[in-house]
Design a protein around this motif. Structure first.
Motif, PDB file in Angstrom:
ATOM      1  N   LYS A  66    -114.697 -13.789 -23.856  1.00  0.00           N
ATOM      2  CA  LYS A  66    -115.665 -14.618 -24.606  1.00  0.00           C
ATOM      3  C   LYS A  66    -114.939 -15.890 -25.259  1.00  0.00           C
ATOM      4  O   LYS A  66    -115.468 -16.937 -25.142  1.00  0.00           O
ATOM      5  CB  LYS A  66    -116.538 -13.975 -25.509  1.00  0.00           C
ATOM      6  N   LYS A  67    -113.890 -15.664 -25.972  1.00  0.00           N
ATOM      7  CA  LYS A  67    -113.105 -16.613 -26.678  1.00  0.00           C
ATOM      8  C   LYS A  67    -112.782 -17.620 -25.662  1.00  0.00           C
ATOM      9  O   LYS A  67    -112.639 -18.986 -26.054  1.00  0.00           O
ATOM     10  CB  LYS A  67    -112.199 -15.985 -27.577  1.00  0.00           C
ATOM     11  N   SER A  68    -111.932 -17.408 -24.800  1.00  0.00           N
ATOM     12  CA  SER A  68    -111.487 -18.183 -23.533  1.00  0.00           C
ATOM     13  C   SER A  68    -112.495 -18.944 -23.232  1.00  0.00           C
ATOM     14  O   SER A  68    -112.177 -20.224 -22.756  1.00  0.00           O
ATOM     15  CB  SER A  68    -110.525 -17.237 -22.662  1.00  0.00           C
ATOM     16  N   CYS A  69    -113.687 -18.521 -22.825  1.00  0.00           N
ATOM     17  CA  CYS A  69    -114.789 -19.115 -22.210  1.00  0.00           C
ATOM     18  C   CYS A  69    -115.100 -20.341 -23.197  1.00  0.00           C
ATOM     19  O   CYS A  69    -115.625 -21.591 -22.677  1.00  0.00           O
ATOM     20  CB  CYS A  69    -115.844 -18.258 -21.990  1.00  0.00           C
ATOM     21  N   TYR A  70    -115.321 -19.951 -24.366  1.00  0.00           N
ATOM     22  CA  TYR A  70    -115.697 -21.045 -25.411  1.00  0.00           C
ATOM     23  C   TYR A  70    -114.745 -22.239 -25.549  1.00  0.00           C
ATOM     24  O   TYR A  70    -114.966 -23.432 -25.699  1.00  0.00           O
ATOM     25  CB  TYR A  70    -115.890 -20.545 -26.835  1.00  0.00           C
ATOM     26  N   GLU A  71    -113.529 -21.660 -25.158  1.00  0.00           N
ATOM     27  CA  GLU A  71    -112.223 -22.733 -25.478  1.00  0.00           C
ATOM     28  C   GLU A  71    -112.011 -23.562 -24.204  1.00  0.00           C
ATOM     29  O   GLU A  71    -111.530 -24.628 -23.815  1.00  0.00           O
ATOM     30  CB  GLU A  71    -111.064 -22.047 -25.771  1.00  0.00           C
ATOM     31  N   PHE A  72    -112.696 -23.083 -22.950  1.00  0.00           N
ATOM     32  CA  PHE A  72    -112.557 -23.641 -21.831  1.00  0.00           C
ATOM     33  C   PHE A  72    -113.275 -24.762 -21.426  1.00  0.00           C
ATOM     34  O   PHE A  72    -114.463 -24.998 -21.816  1.00  0.00           O
ATOM     35  CB  PHE A  72    -112.865 -22.516 -20.526  1.00  0.00           C
ATOM     36  N   LYS A  79    -117.061 -22.936 -15.546  1.00  0.00           N
ATOM     37  CA  LYS A  79    -116.809 -21.945 -16.503  1.00  0.00           C
ATOM     38  C   LYS A  79    -117.339 -20.649 -15.796  1.00  0.00           C
ATOM     39  O   LYS A  79    -116.729 -19.684 -16.179  1.00  0.00           O
ATOM     40  CB  LYS A  79    -118.210 -22.222 -17.601  1.00  0.00           C
ATOM     41  N   LEU A  80    -118.327 -20.674 -14.796  1.00  0.00           N
ATOM     42  CA  LEU A  80    -118.707 -19.369 -14.118  1.00  0.00           C
ATOM     43  C   LEU A  80    -117.501 -19.120 -13.336  1.00  0.00           C
ATOM     44  O   LEU A  80    -117.222 -17.672 -13.166  1.00  0.00           O
ATOM     45  CB  LEU A  80    -119.811 -19.625 -13.145  1.00  0.00           C
ATOM     46  N   ARG A  81    -116.919 -19.917 -12.433  1.00  0.00           N
ATOM     47  CA  ARG A  81    -115.509 -19.566 -11.863  1.00  0.00           C
ATOM     48  C   ARG A  81    -114.421 -19.105 -12.769  1.00  0.00           C
ATOM     49  O   ARG A  81    -113.747 -18.094 -12.303  1.00  0.00           O
ATOM     50  CB  ARG A  81    -115.266 -20.903 -11.000  1.00  0.00           C
ATOM     51  N   ILE A  83    -114.823 -17.515 -15.551  1.00  0.00           N
ATOM     52  CA  ILE A  83    -115.117 -16.030 -16.039  1.00  0.00           C
ATOM     53  C   ILE A  83    -114.885 -15.238 -14.743  1.00  0.00           C
ATOM     54  O   ILE A  83    -114.513 -13.884 -15.118  1.00  0.00           O
ATOM     55  CB  ILE A  83    -116.501 -16.222 -16.465  1.00  0.00           C
ATOM     56  N   TYR A  84    -115.411 -15.477 -13.514  1.00  0.00           N
ATOM     57  CA  TYR A  84    -115.208 -14.741 -12.539  1.00  0.00           C
ATOM     58  C   TYR A  84    -113.674 -14.365 -12.288  1.00  0.00           C
ATOM     59  O   TYR A  84    -113.321 -13.095 -12.257  1.00  0.00           O
ATOM     60  CB  TYR A  84    -115.928 -15.328 -11.341  1.00  0.00           C
ATOM     61  N   TYR A  85    -112.985 -15.201 -12.167  1.00  0.00           N
ATOM     62  CA  TYR A  85    -111.399 -15.162 -11.944  1.00  0.00           C
ATOM     63  C   TYR A  85    -110.771 -14.445 -12.985  1.00  0.00           C
ATOM     64  O   TYR A  85    -109.940 -13.581 -12.900  1.00  0.00           O
ATOM     65  CB  TYR A  85    -110.972 -16.569 -11.591  1.00  0.00           C
ATOM     66  N   ARG A  86    -111.071 -14.719 -14.217  1.00  0.00           N
ATOM     67  CA  ARG A  86    -110.550 -14.037 -15.496  1.00  0.00           C
ATOM     68  C   ARG A  86    -110.981 -12.543 -15.510  1.00  0.00           C
ATOM     69  O   ARG A  86    -110.034 -11.859 -15.740  1.00  0.00           O
ATOM     70  CB  ARG A  86    -111.000 -14.767 -16.713  1.00  0.00           C
ATOM     71  N   SER A  87    -112.167 -12.176 -15.101  1.00  0.00           N
ATOM     72  CA  SER A  87    -112.283 -10.976 -15.071  1.00  0.00           C
ATOM     73  C   SER A  87    -111.939 -10.233 -14.089  1.00  0.00           C
ATOM     74  O   SER A  87    -112.017  -8.800 -14.062  1.00  0.00           O
ATOM     75  CB  SER A  87    -114.154 -10.813 -14.841  1.00  0.00           C
ATOM     76  N   ILE A  88    -111.234 -10.615 -13.136  1.00  0.00           N
ATOM     77  CA  ILE A  88    -110.650  -9.928 -12.075  1.00  0.00           C
ATOM     78  C   ILE A  88    -109.038 -10.183 -12.151  1.00  0.00           C
ATOM     79  O   ILE A  88    -108.236  -9.735 -11.260  1.00  0.00           O
ATOM     80  CB  ILE A  88    -110.894 -10.364 -10.501  1.00  0.00           C
TER      81      ILE A  88
END
Length: 113
Positions: A66-72, A79-81, A83-88
């Protein structure tokens, strides 16, 4: 690394390999090289290890994501891409290198998921 975290990391790795229900305290003891009495000193039972493991690996990771997404910085699709890659377990900002290493072993989230 302290004993409590070593127990959790070994349990996590064994769970990835055999499935949580198939992991015993004896296996945890053998792989971690920690006496059963020390394991029970830190955790009441295997379910207490699971509870801590969920907190450590999932709740904290979601908070980090969540924090990384806000900073991205990027478009909605980027952002969706991200989140997806970060989650795997892939950091697309660092040439798609794996981002999760436990006890020197890279965790392959693609196979796990």
């Amino acid at each position: 690394m302290n004993t409590k975290n070593k127990i959790v990391e070994v349990t996590f790795l064994l769970s990835m390999e055999y499935g949580y229900d198939n992991v015993s305290i004896k296996q945890i003891k053998e792989k971690s090289e920690i006496a059963a009495s020390s394991i029970y000193h830190h955790y009441k039972n295997k379910d207490a290890i699971l509870s801590y493991m969920i907190q450590k690996y999932f709740v904290e990771k979601v908070t980090e994501l969540k924090k990384s997404c806000y900073e991205f910085e990027g478009s909605f699709i980027e952002k969706l891409r991200f989140i997806y890659y970060r989650s795997i377990g892939i950091d697309i900002q660092n040439n798609k290198k794996s981002i999760q290493i436990i006890n020197g072993e890279t965790i392959d989230y693609k196979n796990t998921i």
